[in-house]
Motif scaffolding. Structure first.
Motif, short mmCIF file in Angstrom:
data_model
loop_
_atom_site.label_atom_id
_atom_site.label_comp_id
_atom_site.label_asym_id
_atom_site.label_seq_id
_atom_site.Cartn_x
_atom_site.Cartn_y
_atom_site.Cartn_z
N GLY A 9 46.92 66.70 -131.07
CA GLY A 9 46.76 67.66 -129.97
C GLY A 9 48.08 68.28 -129.57
N GLY A 11 48.38 70.85 -127.21
CA GLY A 11 48.18 71.66 -126.00
C GLY A 11 49.42 71.54 -125.11
N LYS A 46 40.38 76.32 -121.65
CA LYS A 46 40.25 76.09 -120.21
C LYS A 46 40.65 77.34 -119.43
CE LYS A 46 40.77 71.16 -120.65
NZ LYS A 46 41.54 70.02 -120.31
N SER A 47 41.49 77.17 -118.40
CA SER A 47 41.82 78.34 -117.57
C SER A 47 42.88 79.21 -118.23
CB SER A 47 42.34 77.86 -116.23
OG SER A 47 43.45 77.03 -116.44
N LEU A 50 47.34 78.89 -114.62
CA LEU A 50 47.23 77.67 -113.82
C LEU A 50 48.45 77.50 -112.95
CD1 LEU A 50 47.20 74.74 -116.46
CD2 LEU A 50 48.37 76.88 -116.69
N ARG A 130 42.02 69.21 -137.49
CA ARG A 130 41.23 68.51 -136.47
C ARG A 130 41.15 67.03 -136.80
NH1 ARG A 130 37.69 69.31 -132.58
NH2 ARG A 130 37.92 71.56 -132.80
N ASP A 313 45.23 64.79 -120.39
CA ASP A 313 43.79 64.77 -120.13
C ASP A 313 43.06 63.74 -120.98
OD1 ASP A 313 44.09 66.79 -118.30
OD2 ASP A 313 42.51 68.07 -119.14
N GLN A 324 46.53 69.97 -110.41
CA GLN A 324 47.49 68.93 -110.79
C GLN A 324 47.28 68.35 -112.19
OE1 GLN A 324 50.31 67.24 -109.32
NE2 GLN A 324 50.39 69.22 -108.33
N GLY A 325 46.25 68.78 -112.92
CA GLY A 325 45.98 68.14 -114.22
C GLY A 325 47.17 68.24 -115.17
C1 LIG Z 1 39.53 75.79 -114.76
C2 LIG Z 1 40.73 74.89 -114.83
C3 LIG Z 1 41.83 75.16 -114.05
C4 LIG Z 1 42.94 74.33 -114.09
N1 LIG Z 1 44.01 74.61 -113.29
C5 LIG Z 1 45.07 73.79 -113.29
C6 LIG Z 1 46.19 74.06 -112.45
O1 LIG Z 1 46.19 75.03 -111.71
N2 LIG Z 1 47.26 73.21 -112.50
C7 LIG Z 1 47.26 72.12 -113.30
O2 LIG Z 1 48.26 71.38 -113.29
N3 LIG Z 1 46.22 71.83 -114.10
C8 LIG Z 1 45.13 72.64 -114.12
N4 LIG Z 1 44.08 72.37 -114.93
C9 LIG Z 1 44.11 71.16 -115.76
C10 LIG Z 1 44.88 71.41 -117.05
O3 LIG Z 1 44.26 72.46 -117.73
C11 LIG Z 1 44.87 70.16 -117.92
O4 LIG Z 1 45.20 69.04 -117.16
C12 LIG Z 1 45.87 70.32 -119.06
O5 LIG Z 1 45.48 71.38 -119.89
C13 LIG Z 1 45.96 69.03 -119.84
O6 LIG Z 1 46.75 69.23 -120.97
P1 LIG Z 1 46.52 68.36 -122.27
O7 LIG Z 1 47.50 68.85 -123.27
O8 LIG Z 1 46.45 66.93 -121.92
O9 LIG Z 1 45.04 68.74 -122.74
P2 LIG Z 1 44.54 70.13 -123.29
O10 LIG Z 1 45.16 71.25 -122.58
O11 LIG Z 1 43.05 70.04 -123.32
O12 LIG Z 1 45.08 70.15 -124.78
C14 LIG Z 1 44.53 69.34 -125.77
C15 LIG Z 1 44.90 69.93 -127.12
O13 LIG Z 1 44.37 69.07 -128.14
C16 LIG Z 1 43.68 69.85 -129.09
N5 LIG Z 1 42.62 69.01 -129.67
C17 LIG Z 1 41.46 68.65 -129.07
N6 LIG Z 1 40.75 67.88 -129.90
C18 LIG Z 1 41.49 67.74 -131.03
C19 LIG Z 1 41.28 67.06 -132.26
N7 LIG Z 1 40.17 66.37 -132.49
N8 LIG Z 1 42.25 67.12 -133.20
C20 LIG Z 1 43.40 67.81 -132.97
N9 LIG Z 1 43.63 68.50 -131.84
C21 LIG Z 1 42.69 68.45 -130.89
C22 LIG Z 1 43.14 71.05 -128.31
O14 LIG Z 1 42.89 72.16 -129.14
C23 LIG Z 1 44.27 71.31 -127.34
O15 LIG Z 1 45.24 72.16 -127.87
C24 LIG Z 1 42.95 73.19 -114.93
C25 LIG Z 1 41.84 72.91 -115.72
C26 LIG Z 1 40.73 73.75 -115.68
C27 LIG Z 1 39.54 73.42 -116.51
#
Ligand SMILES: Cc1cc2nc3c(=O)[nH]c(=O)nc-3n(C[C@H](O)[C@H](O)[C@H](O)COP(=O)(O)OP(=O)(O)OC[C@H]3O[C@@H](n4cnc5c(N)ncnc54)[C@H](O)[C@@H]3O)c2cc1C
Length: 463
Positions: A9, A11, A46-47, A50, A130, A313, A324-325
């Protein structure tokens, strides 16, 4: 021997973590399921934008990135609350110029972090890879790339693969006998959909760009965050399914009741009369854009043996109402930065299992706390912000904070502007709630609150 860490991942959290690890001297490979968002016009998921706040800014600052990132930010100094038939009312987030949060584009930030990680020369991103399965016996990932199944070995794997994390699923599948085992996934019964307010013809924002706009409507709401191109990303949060009620006047609006253009127009005319003229493509956007689901994930353990850990996440998805996510996920990266020795000083007998467990010990209590506060904040945003009682408590909280900054900070400020652990903000916030509830029973407006009264209350509540 090169010390390599594998991430699933790329992200927001995965790309920042890759950079943190590379700066500590590790070789990093990142398997990301989506195409490279810097090259292909895809939504970053997602959004669209943010809110970035102090907790998220800290690790970016420590890595020397803020000079670049500042150019991507729009400060938002408070909530601009739009109540039907009234003029918009600004409820400031804090009491000084520093107490603001920032709107940022998810795609731009993610792309920037990927660039920075690659610039270290130590990080390789494998896009369109993936992760499907993790074999902990063989230390092997099974991935899909261009329709083919391929296998890659890992030594230490960190799952930053978001709320549906296959790494989390693999860890939990191996850990059901664990004494702290928890696999709690609560889907919120409200979903969301993104719409847009385009820029004016001169490229300027149509409404105040330095605020987070809210149209609170009791059981649902719309929010809007500014973008640098003059547009706003507008998000409707609404129950997914309406509850059945015998009384037509108590009908509950929901996404499943908005199936036709006529139903959509009626809903917006009834509830968002002032906003509708600003939404240029309401029906097209509404019926084209997906409905997003929201969930809270609390799980344990976050790691398996000395092999795998989950962060962001993947370990602790929360609903977005405290903004805050991502900030919480960036705090995870900050902890890794503090706890993990540099690659060059890492002995072969480094205890990864103990390290992973320490990370969970530090973070889980805090991610659980922000998960609960985020749910509470939904009710605050969609409903409480319209109540006199809420506004009075907020004014009193600001006054008490001005008089006794060492003894009292409003909970919102503790979460958004301070670095004290979320769990501490949560428990202090509970005491504050009881104290403010008692206070507002004895006064009619904040002018009636004296410094002596505030001091007595703080002493009574051991603050
Ligand atoms: C509507 C909305 C508004 C938000 N607003 C805010 C905000 O204002 N402030 C804030 O702090 N947070 C906010 N968040 C939360 C924030 O989006 C998440 O907490 C943040 O994106 C988490 O990052 P992450 O990298 O852990 O996960 P993600 O952003 O979900 O990234 C995960 C990555 O892993 C990849 N992936 C998934 N499955 C696989 C797989 N099987 N193999 C390889 N890659 C994979 C995905 O493509 C992605 O690139 C919001 C969320 C939503 C839904």
């Amino acid at each position: 021997m090169t010390k390599k860490i594998t991430l699933a991942g790329g992200g927001l959290v995965g790309s920042l973590l890759a950079l943190v690890l590379a700066k500590k001297g590790y070789q990093v490979e990142v398997f990301e399921s989506r195409p490279d968002l810097r090259k292909v016009d895809i939504s970053a998921g997602k959004s669209i934008n943010l809110a970035l706040a102090n907790r998220g800014i800290k690790p970016l600052q420590d890595l020397g990135l803020m000079a670049d990132i500042e150019k991507m930010l729009i400060p938002m100094r408070g909530r601009l609350v739009h109540i039907d038939g009234e003029s918009a009312n600004l409820q400031p987030y804090g009491q000084n110029k520093q107490e603001v949060i920032y709107s940022i584009s998810r795609g731009e930030l993610n792309g920037y972090l990927i660039n920075q990680a690659e610039l270290t020369g130590k990080v390789t991103f494998y896009f369109e890879h993936r992760v499907n399965n993790i074999d902990f016996e063989l230390n092997q990932l099974s991935l899909t790339h261009q329709g083919q199944t391929i296998h890659r070995n890992f030594t230490q794997l960190i799952g930053t693969d978001g709320a549906n994390s296959p790494v989390r699923k693999a860890i939990l599948a191996h850990s059901q006998a664990d004494k702290n085992y928890q696999n709690d996934e609560q889907l919120l019964d409200h979903s969301y959909k993104e719409l847009v307010i385009k820029a004016n013809a001169n490229g300027k924002h149509k409404i105040d760009k330095n605020a987070l706009h809210i149209w609170p409507r009791g059981n649902f709401m719309i929010i809007a965050l500014p973008n640098l191109d003059g547009s706003f990303t507008v998000t409707l949060f609404l129950p997914a399914q309406g509850k059945k009620t015998q009384h037509a006047e108590l009908k509950q609006h929901s996404f499943n009741q908005l199936q036709t253009i006529a139903q959509l127009n009626d809903f917006f005319d009834e509830n968002f009369k002032d906003l509708t003229p600003l939404l240029d493509n309401l029906d097209t956007d509404f019926f084209t854009n997906p409905v997003g689901r929201l969930a809270t994930i609390k799980c344990s353990p976050w790691s398996f043996s000395n092999k795998a850990l989950i962060l962001g996440d993947a370990a602790h998805a929360i609903v977005p109402f405290h903004g805050q996510g991502m900030n919480c996920g960036f705090e995870d990266c900050d902890l890794i930065n503090q706890l993990l020795p540099n690659a060059e000083s890492l002995n072969n007998d480094f205890d990864w299992q103990d390290f992973f467990q320490q990370v969970e010990q530090h973070r889980k209590i805090n991610s659980d706390a922000i998960a609960d506060m985020a749910i509470e904040n939904y009710i605050e945003m969609r409903s409480d912000v319209m109540q006199d009682d809420y506004l009075l408590k907020k004014q009193c909280a600001f006054k008490i904070n001005q008089w006794f900054p060492e003894r009292f900070s409003p909970r919102y400020a503790m979460v958004m502007f301070e670095h004290r652990p979320y769990s501490e903000a949560f428990s202090l916030g509970e005491t504050h709630k009881t104290m403010l509830n008692e206070l507002v029973k004895t006064i009619n407006n904040s002018e009636e609150l004296s410094k002596d009264m505030a001091a007595q209350l703080l002493t009574k509540y051991l603050l």
